[in-house]
Design a protein around this motif. Structure first.
Motif, PDB file in Angstrom:
ATOM      1  N   VAL A   1     -16.460  38.963  42.245  1.00  0.00           N
ATOM      2  CA  VAL A   1     -15.776  38.933  40.950  1.00  0.00           C
ATOM      3  C   VAL A   1     -15.314  40.329  40.564  1.00  0.00           C
ATOM      4  N   GLU A   2     -16.156  41.303  40.817  1.00  0.00           N
ATOM      5  CA  GLU A   2     -15.777  42.679  40.473  1.00  0.00           C
ATOM      6  C   GLU A   2     -14.581  43.138  41.289  1.00  0.00           C
TER       7      GLU A   2
ATOM      8  N   LEU B   1      -6.849  42.752  40.553  1.00  0.00           N
ATOM      9  CA  LEU B   1      -5.850  42.234  39.632  1.00  0.00           C
ATOM     10  C   LEU B   1      -5.575  43.196  38.491  1.00  0.00           C
ATOM     11  N   ALA B   2      -6.594  43.982  38.135  1.00  0.00           N
ATOM     12  CA  ALA B   2      -6.325  45.006  37.114  1.00  0.00           C
ATOM     13  C   ALA B   2      -5.322  46.029  37.633  1.00  0.00           C
ATOM     14  N   GLY B   3      -5.438  46.378  38.940  1.00  0.00           N
ATOM     15  CA  GLY B   3      -4.456  47.304  39.520  1.00  0.00           C
ATOM     16  C   GLY B   3      -3.074  46.685  39.576  1.00  0.00           C
TER      17      GLY B   3
ATOM     18  N   VAL C   1      -7.977  34.765  35.652  1.00  0.00           N
ATOM     19  CA  VAL C   1      -8.708  35.344  36.775  1.00  0.00           C
ATOM     20  C   VAL C   1      -9.923  36.126  36.290  1.00  0.00           C
ATOM     21  N   LYS C   2      -9.801  36.768  35.157  1.00  0.00           N
ATOM     22  CA  LYS C   2     -10.885  37.606  34.662  1.00  0.00           C
ATOM     23  C   LYS C   2     -12.085  36.784  34.231  1.00  0.00           C
ATOM     24  N   GLY C   3     -11.853  35.582  33.684  1.00  0.00           N
ATOM     25  CA  GLY C   3     -12.955  34.748  33.220  1.00  0.00           C
ATOM     26  C   GLY C   3     -13.677  35.408  32.076  1.00  0.00           C
ATOM     27  N   ASP C   4     -15.050  35.434  32.160  1.00  0.00           N
ATOM     28  CA  ASP C   4     -15.809  36.043  31.073  1.00  0.00           C
ATOM     29  C   ASP C   4     -16.048  37.519  31.310  1.00  0.00           C
ATOM     30  N   ALA C   5     -15.634  38.048  32.481  1.00  0.00           N
ATOM     31  CA  ALA C   5     -15.727  39.472  32.782  1.00  0.00           C
ATOM     32  C   ALA C   5     -17.128  40.025  32.568  1.00  0.00           C
TER      33      ALA C   5
END
Length: 449
Positions: A244-245, A251-253, A299-303
């Motif tokens: 997940v990380e 995706l953050a990039g 995609v991030k979900g609950d992060a």
């Protein structure tokens, strides 16, 4: 074939009648053989012990009585001779003999508890003495009254304690067996509970991790197989967290790069003014921005957000605020001051998607909630066009847009219900679609709290 069928039926019978928990099942597996073995052994020991000891005691008593009768019959049968025999019986043999004139009382009904003992004593007295006799083992507790009629109407009355004629240690033996069995079962109970506890800890940690809660300081322990399962769970948890990380970082990039390009588009369009050909381009850029944010939210979900206590009514009101379309209404029926343990940001996004979808395609929406048995049940009803039953599961698939567009979120990406179900699963819950009493669609959300 018949053997397999019988085995299946037997297994089904046991499965339906056995308790569900591992601890009570293991306890039954442990206790049942012990109880069965103790029952069989107790029966055998009582049978052999009671029979053998009673037989020997009855024979010894009958022979002593026969000897005393023989001494009396060989004497001059005077009072002095009777007193000498009484002294011998009471001092040396402890038979509590009284020689007196009289006749035998009427026969008593045979007692139930000591019937076998009375039968054995009757048999031995008949063999050894050959005289008429009378036995009473119930009138005086701990005393056996035996009267034997000898010649000339003389009665030999013996009143020894019952241990002189009967096996009386069976009660103590039973107490000893039951006590030792209970002690061993208690030790086994404690030991078995300690063996089951690591399994319940593993199940609790897995459930907490599955619902997105902190599993706490879980440490694998217990038997080798249980410890191996705990280590495998920790490895799985770490791999999922790393995946997940990595996905979020990647995706953050991508999001950062795309946002940079979109920013340049916005600046270039800003220099072009607000002409009729520029305005559609600006709208396309804004749509791309919203779609990018929706993809990131999915995609991030609950992060990794931590669960905490939150006010359910306040969260629902915040999600419903500003979502009702012009001329529509949203009616809320939420218990006041109802606290639930959720991930506030993720749960708020879930509520916004569910209520937003309903408000977008219906004029009247109602939201109700109730908490029972540690489960939150939230209902979102509307009077919109609804979704056919055969299309409802498909509505939860990412990027799927149905003809009625009921699974669309605000950005039109087809991720509204997919994001909602993903967040519900992260809380250990589930979302289902049903027919609404209002004529449209009902969304049923259930999560443990």
């Amino acid at each position: 074939m018949a053997k397999n069928w019988l085995a299946d039926r037997f297994n089904t019978f046991l499965e339906r009648r056995m308790p569900e928990g591992l601890f009570p099942r293991a306890l039954i597996i442990l206790v049942a053989p012990v109880v069965l073995l103790q029952t069989i052994m107790t029966g055998l020991i009582f049978e052999r012990h009671f029979e053998n000891v009673t037989r020997l005691l009855a024979r010894s008593f009958a022979r002593d009585v026969s000897m005393l009768i023989q001494l009396y019959e060989d004497s001059d049968r005077s009072r002095a001779a009777a007193e000498r025999i009484e002294s011998l019986a009471n001092g040396t043999l402890a038979l509590q003999l009284v020689i007196e004139p009289g006749a035998l009382p009427a026969a008593l009904p045979e007692p139930f508890l000591f019937s076998r003992a009375n039968t054995r004593l009757t048999r031995e007295l008949t063999i050894e003495t050959g005289k008429p006799f009378w036995i009473d083992s119930r009138s005086q507790p701990g005393i056996v009254d035996v009267r034997i009629e000898v010649a000339d109407g003389v009665i030999f009355r013996f009143t020894p304690r019952d241990e002189r004629t009967l096996a009386t240690s069976t009660g103590f033996l039973l107490f000893l067996m039951l006590g030792s069995s209970l002690l061993l079962l208690g030790i086994a109970f404690i030991f078995l509970r300690n063996q089951i506890k690591p399994i319940t800890d593993l199940a609790r940690a897995a459930q907490s991790f599955g619902t997105g809660r902190d599993a706490g300081a879980f440490r694998p322990r217990g038997a080798r197989e249980v410890k191996a399962a705990g280590i495998a769970f920790l490895d799985m948890r770490d791999r999922i967290a790393r995946q997940v990380e990595q996905r979020t970082a990647m995706l953050a990039g991508v999001s950062h790069d795309l946002r940079t390009i979109l920013t340049r588009f916005k600046l270039e369009l800003a220099f072009l003014g607000d002409g009729p050909m520029v305005k559609p381009l600006k709208e396309d850029v804004e749509e791309m921005q919203r779609m990018l944010e929706a993809y990131m939210a999915f995609v991030k979900g609950d992060a990794g957000e931590a669960a905490q206590e939150a006010d359910l009514s306040a969260m629902v009101q915040a999600a419903a605020r500003g979502l009702a379309r012009a001329g529509g209404s949203i009616v809320l029926d939420i218990p006041p001051e109802q606290k639930v343990r959720v991930k506030p940001n993720a749960f708020g996004r879930l509520l916004a998607n569910l209520i937003g979808n309903a408000a977008r395609y219906a004029r009247n929406v109602s939201v109700s909630a109730a908490v029972a048995d540690h489960t939150l049940t939230l209902l979102v009803d509307d009077d919109g066009p609804g979704i056919p039953p055969d299309k409802r599961e498909e509505a939860f698939r990412p990027f799927v847009r149905l003809d009625n567009a009921r699974n669309l979120d605000e950005t039109g990406t087809g991720l509204g219900l997919a994001i909602a179900r993903d967040i519900a699963h992260a809380h250990g819950g589930e979302i289902a679609l049903e027919d609404s009493p209002k004529g449209g669609l009902r969304v049923v959300l259930q999560i443990p709290v």
